[in-house]
Design an enzyme around this catalytic site. Structure first.
Site, PDB file in Angstrom:
ATOM      1  N   LYS A  13       0.835  -1.210   0.000  1.00 15.25           N
ATOM      2  CA  LYS A  13       0.000   0.000   0.000  1.00 15.25           C
ATOM      3  C   LYS A  13       0.871   1.262   0.000  1.00 15.25           C
ATOM      4  O   LYS A  13       0.608   2.202  -0.734  1.00 15.25           O
ATOM      5  CB  LYS A  13      -0.914   0.038   1.243  1.00 15.25           C
ATOM      6  CG  LYS A  13      -1.871  -1.121   1.346  1.00 15.25           C
ATOM      7  CD  LYS A  13      -2.832  -0.937   2.503  1.00 15.25           C
ATOM      8  CE  LYS A  13      -2.175  -0.826   3.859  1.00 15.25           C
ATOM      9  NZ  LYS A  13      -1.495  -2.058   4.313  1.00 15.25           N
ATOM     10  N   ARG A  88      -9.215   0.800   9.161  1.00 18.18           N
ATOM     11  CA  ARG A  88      -8.679  -0.516   9.522  1.00 18.18           C
ATOM     12  C   ARG A  88      -9.741  -1.401  10.167  1.00 18.18           C
ATOM     13  O   ARG A  88      -9.476  -2.555  10.447  1.00 18.18           O
ATOM     14  CB  ARG A  88      -7.595  -0.366  10.579  1.00 18.18           C
ATOM     15  CG  ARG A  88      -6.186   0.017  10.173  1.00 18.18           C
ATOM     16  CD  ARG A  88      -5.397  -1.034   9.468  1.00 18.18           C
ATOM     17  NE  ARG A  88      -4.075  -1.311   9.939  1.00 18.18           N
ATOM     18  CZ  ARG A  88      -2.958  -0.701   9.578  1.00 18.18           C
ATOM     19  NH1 ARG A  88      -2.984   0.318   8.753  1.00 18.18           N
ATOM     20  NH2 ARG A  88      -1.790  -1.104  10.033  1.00 18.18           N
ATOM     21  N   ARG A 127      11.817  -5.641   4.744  1.00 18.55           N
ATOM     22  CA  ARG A 127      11.572  -4.203   4.585  1.00 18.55           C
ATOM     23  C   ARG A 127      12.536  -3.360   5.424  1.00 18.55           C
ATOM     24  O   ARG A 127      12.731  -3.614   6.598  1.00 18.55           O
ATOM     25  CB  ARG A 127      10.125  -3.911   4.987  1.00 18.55           C
ATOM     26  CG  ARG A 127       9.724  -2.472   4.797  1.00 18.55           C
ATOM     27  CD  ARG A 127       8.249  -2.325   4.706  1.00 18.55           C
ATOM     28  NE  ARG A 127       7.531  -2.664   5.911  1.00 18.55           N
ATOM     29  CZ  ARG A 127       6.207  -2.708   5.996  1.00 18.55           C
ATOM     30  NH1 ARG A 127       5.475  -2.461   4.924  1.00 18.55           N
ATOM     31  NH2 ARG A 127       5.614  -3.022   7.115  1.00 18.55           N
ATOM     32  N   ARG A 164      11.811  -1.248  10.842  1.00 19.25           N
ATOM     33  CA  ARG A 164      10.758  -0.763  11.741  1.00 19.25           C
ATOM     34  C   ARG A 164      10.655  -1.687  12.941  1.00 19.25           C
ATOM     35  O   ARG A 164      10.701  -2.905  12.773  1.00 19.25           O
ATOM     36  CB  ARG A 164       9.418  -0.771  10.992  1.00 19.25           C
ATOM     37  CG  ARG A 164       9.089   0.547  10.341  1.00 19.25           C
ATOM     38  CD  ARG A 164       7.900   0.413   9.439  1.00 19.25           C
ATOM     39  NE  ARG A 164       6.706  -0.151  10.078  1.00 19.25           N
ATOM     40  CZ  ARG A 164       5.520  -0.196   9.493  1.00 19.25           C
ATOM     41  NH1 ARG A 164       5.369   0.281   8.280  1.00 19.25           N
ATOM     42  NH2 ARG A 164       4.484  -0.720  10.109  1.00 19.25           N
ATOM     43  N   ARG A 175       0.079  -8.600  13.623  1.00 16.97           N
ATOM     44  CA  ARG A 175      -0.486  -7.612  12.688  1.00 16.97           C
ATOM     45  C   ARG A 175      -1.292  -8.305  11.593  1.00 16.97           C
ATOM     46  O   ARG A 175      -2.349  -7.817  11.190  1.00 16.97           O
ATOM     47  CB  ARG A 175       0.635  -6.763  12.083  1.00 16.97           C
ATOM     48  CG  ARG A 175       1.166  -5.751  13.090  1.00 16.97           C
ATOM     49  CD  ARG A 175       2.516  -5.206  12.687  1.00 16.97           C
ATOM     50  NE  ARG A 175       2.464  -4.443  11.471  1.00 16.97           N
ATOM     51  CZ  ARG A 175       3.519  -4.233  10.670  1.00 16.97           C
ATOM     52  NH1 ARG A 175       4.687  -4.754  10.972  1.00 16.97           N
ATOM     53  NH2 ARG A 175       3.394  -3.512   9.590  1.00 16.97           N
TER      54      ARG A 175
HETATM   55  P1  AMP Z   1       1.129   0.620   9.142  1.00 15.41           P
HETATM   56  O1  AMP Z   1       2.335   1.468   8.880  1.00 15.41           O
HETATM   57  O2  AMP Z   1      -0.064   1.061   8.348  1.00 15.41           O
HETATM   58  O3  AMP Z   1       1.414  -0.848   9.005  1.00 15.41           O
HETATM   59  O4  AMP Z   1       0.724   0.872  10.683  1.00 15.41           O
HETATM   60  C1  AMP Z   1       1.616   0.581  11.719  1.00 15.41           C
HETATM   61  C2  AMP Z   1       0.844   0.481  13.015  1.00 15.41           C
HETATM   62  O5  AMP Z   1       0.196   1.727  13.293  1.00 15.41           O
HETATM   63  C3  AMP Z   1      -0.263  -0.551  13.016  1.00 15.41           C
HETATM   64  O6  AMP Z   1       0.194  -1.854  13.320  1.00 15.41           O
HETATM   65  C4  AMP Z   1      -1.184  -0.006  14.115  1.00 15.41           C
HETATM   66  O7  AMP Z   1      -0.654  -0.265  15.403  1.00 15.41           O
HETATM   67  C5  AMP Z   1      -1.078   1.506  13.868  1.00 15.41           C
HETATM   68  N1  AMP Z   1      -2.106   1.976  12.917  1.00 15.41           N
HETATM   69  C6  AMP Z   1      -1.918   2.447  11.648  1.00 15.41           C
HETATM   70  N2  AMP Z   1      -3.070   2.795  11.086  1.00 15.41           N
HETATM   71  C7  AMP Z   1      -4.030   2.535  11.994  1.00 15.41           C
HETATM   72  C8  AMP Z   1      -5.444   2.664  11.996  1.00 15.41           C
HETATM   73  N3  AMP Z   1      -6.124   3.126  10.932  1.00 15.41           N
HETATM   74  N4  AMP Z   1      -6.116   2.308  13.120  1.00 15.41           N
HETATM   75  C9  AMP Z   1      -5.474   1.838  14.203  1.00 15.41           C
HETATM   76  N5  AMP Z   1      -4.129   1.677  14.264  1.00 15.41           N
HETATM   77  C10 AMP Z   1      -3.410   2.017  13.172  1.00 15.41           C
END
Ligand code: AMP
Length: 268
Positions: A13, A88, A127, A164, A175
Site C-alpha cells: 500500500k 482498519r 523491509r 521498523r 499484525r
Molecule cells: P502501518 O504502517 O499502516 O502498518 O501501521 C503501523 C501500526 O500503526 C499498526 O500496526 C497499528 O498499530 C497503527 N495503525 C496504523 N493505522 C491505523 C489505523 N487506521 N487504526 C489503528 N491503528 C493504526
C-alpha cells in the site's frame, strides 16, 4: 480522486500510494506514518499510541479518527487523497463515510491489494527504511548494489537503512492476525457500496502499479462523480395515467441490466 488502498501489512500500500501520489498529484495519507511521526515527536498522541503499535495491535479509534479528521481538513486534501492504512475496522470505515459526507467528498474507489500470506511475511521481514529520507527498500528483492547506487536525497550520503520495530517476526504475526479479524471485513463493506476493486498485488512494483491504474480508471471518473453527486429521485405518487402506462403494477417486464465495464475485478 479520493481513494482508499486496502490490504494486509506488506501488501505494498505504501509503495503504491507513493507512486500514485506522484502521478495523480494528490497526497498520500498514511495513518501508520502519522502515528510513527507522533511517536517520534513524543507528543501525547504518540505516547498513547506507542504501546499498541509495538504490540502490532490497532491504536484506539478515537485517536486515529481525531488525527484523520484534522488531516482531511487540510487544504491539499481538497484536491483528493490516497488513504493508506485507514480505515482498519468497521467503526473507522463508518466514521470515514460520515466525515466525507459532511465534507461532500465521497470516495471514488477502494482498491484491495491481494498478496499471498507467505509473500507478505517475506516482504515485511525484508523491509528497511532510510532513516534520513524515509524511502522504503526491500533487501530481499532489491540487491545491495541497487540500494547503494544512488545517494539519499536528504543527507547526500548512502541511505541509512533501519528496520521498523514492528516488523519483527512476533509482531508481524499479530499484525496479520489483526488484519484478518478487523480489516478484511471492510472488503464486504465497500463491495456493497459498489466501490471495491481487487487487484493481484504480486509481481514487480511496476506491474502492480499498472494493474492499480487500470482498476482505478475502470469506471470513468466523471461517471463516478456524477453518480455520487446525483440527488436521489423522489418517487412520484401513481396517477391513473402512469399506472396504466406501467402495465402490471409498474413492474419491469425484463431482467434488470447491469453494466460490467472495465477489466478490473470488482470484488471476489
Ligand atoms: P502501518 O504502517 O499502516 O502498518 O501501521 C503501523 C501500526 O500503526 C499498526 O500496526 C497499528 O498499530 C497503527 N495503525 C496504523 N493505522 C491505523 C489505523 N487506521 N487504526 C489503528 N491503528 C493504526
Amino acid at each position: 480522486m479520493r481513494i482508499v488502498l486496502l490490504g494486509a501489512p506488506g501488501s505494498g500500500k505504501g509503495t503504491q500510494s507513493q507512486r500514485l501520489m506522484q502521478r495523480e498529484h494528490i497526497p498520500q495519507i498514511s495513518t501508520g506514518d502519522l502515528l510513527r511521526a507522533a511517536v517520534a515527536s513524543g507528543s501525547e498522541l504518540g505516547r498513547k499510541a506507542r504501546q499498541a503499535m509495538e504490540g502490532g495491535r490497532l491504536v484506539a479509534d478515537a485517536l486515529v479518527l481525531g488525527m484523520i479528521r484534522e488531516r482531511l481538513r487540510e487544504a491539499d486534501a481538497r484536491r483528493g487523497f490516497i488513504l493508506d492504512g485507514f480505515p482498519r475496522n468497521l467503526a473507522q470505515a463508518q466514521a470515514l463515510e460520515a466525515l466525507l459526507k459532511t465534507l461532500r467528498q465521497p470516495l471514488d474507489a477502494v482498491v484491495q491489494l491481494e498478496v499471498d500470506y507467505a509473500e507478505l511475511v517475506r516482504r515485511i521481514s525484508g523491509r528497511r527504511t532510510c532513516a534520513d529520507c524515509g524511502r522504503v527498500f526491500n533487501v530481499s528483492t532489491s540487491g545491495a548494489e541497487l540500494i547503494g547506487s544512488e545517494p539519499c536525497h536528504s543527507s547526500g550520503a548512502p541511505h541509512r537503512l533501519v528496520q521498523r520495530p514492528d516488523d519483527n517476526e512476533a509482531t508481524v504475526a499479530e499484525r496479520l492476525r489483526v488484519y484478518e479479524e478487523k480489516t478484511r471485513p471492510l472488503i464486504d463493506f465497500y463491495r456493497t457500496r459498489g466501490l471495491l476493486r481487487v487487484i493481484h498485488a504480486e509481481g514487480s512494483v511496476e506491474e502492480v502499479t499498472e494493474r492499480l491504474e487500470q482498476a482505478l480508471h475502470a469506471v470513468p471518473r466523471a461517471t463516478v462523480a456524477a453518480r455520487r453527486a446525483a440527488p436521489t429521485r423522489k418517487r412520484r405518487a401513481p396517477t391513473a395515467k402512469r399506472a396504466a402506462k406501467a402495465g402490471s403494477g409498474g413492474k419491469r417486464s425484463g431482467p434488470r441490466r447491469t453494466s460490467r465495464r472495465g477489466s478490473a475485478r470488482r470484488g471476489r
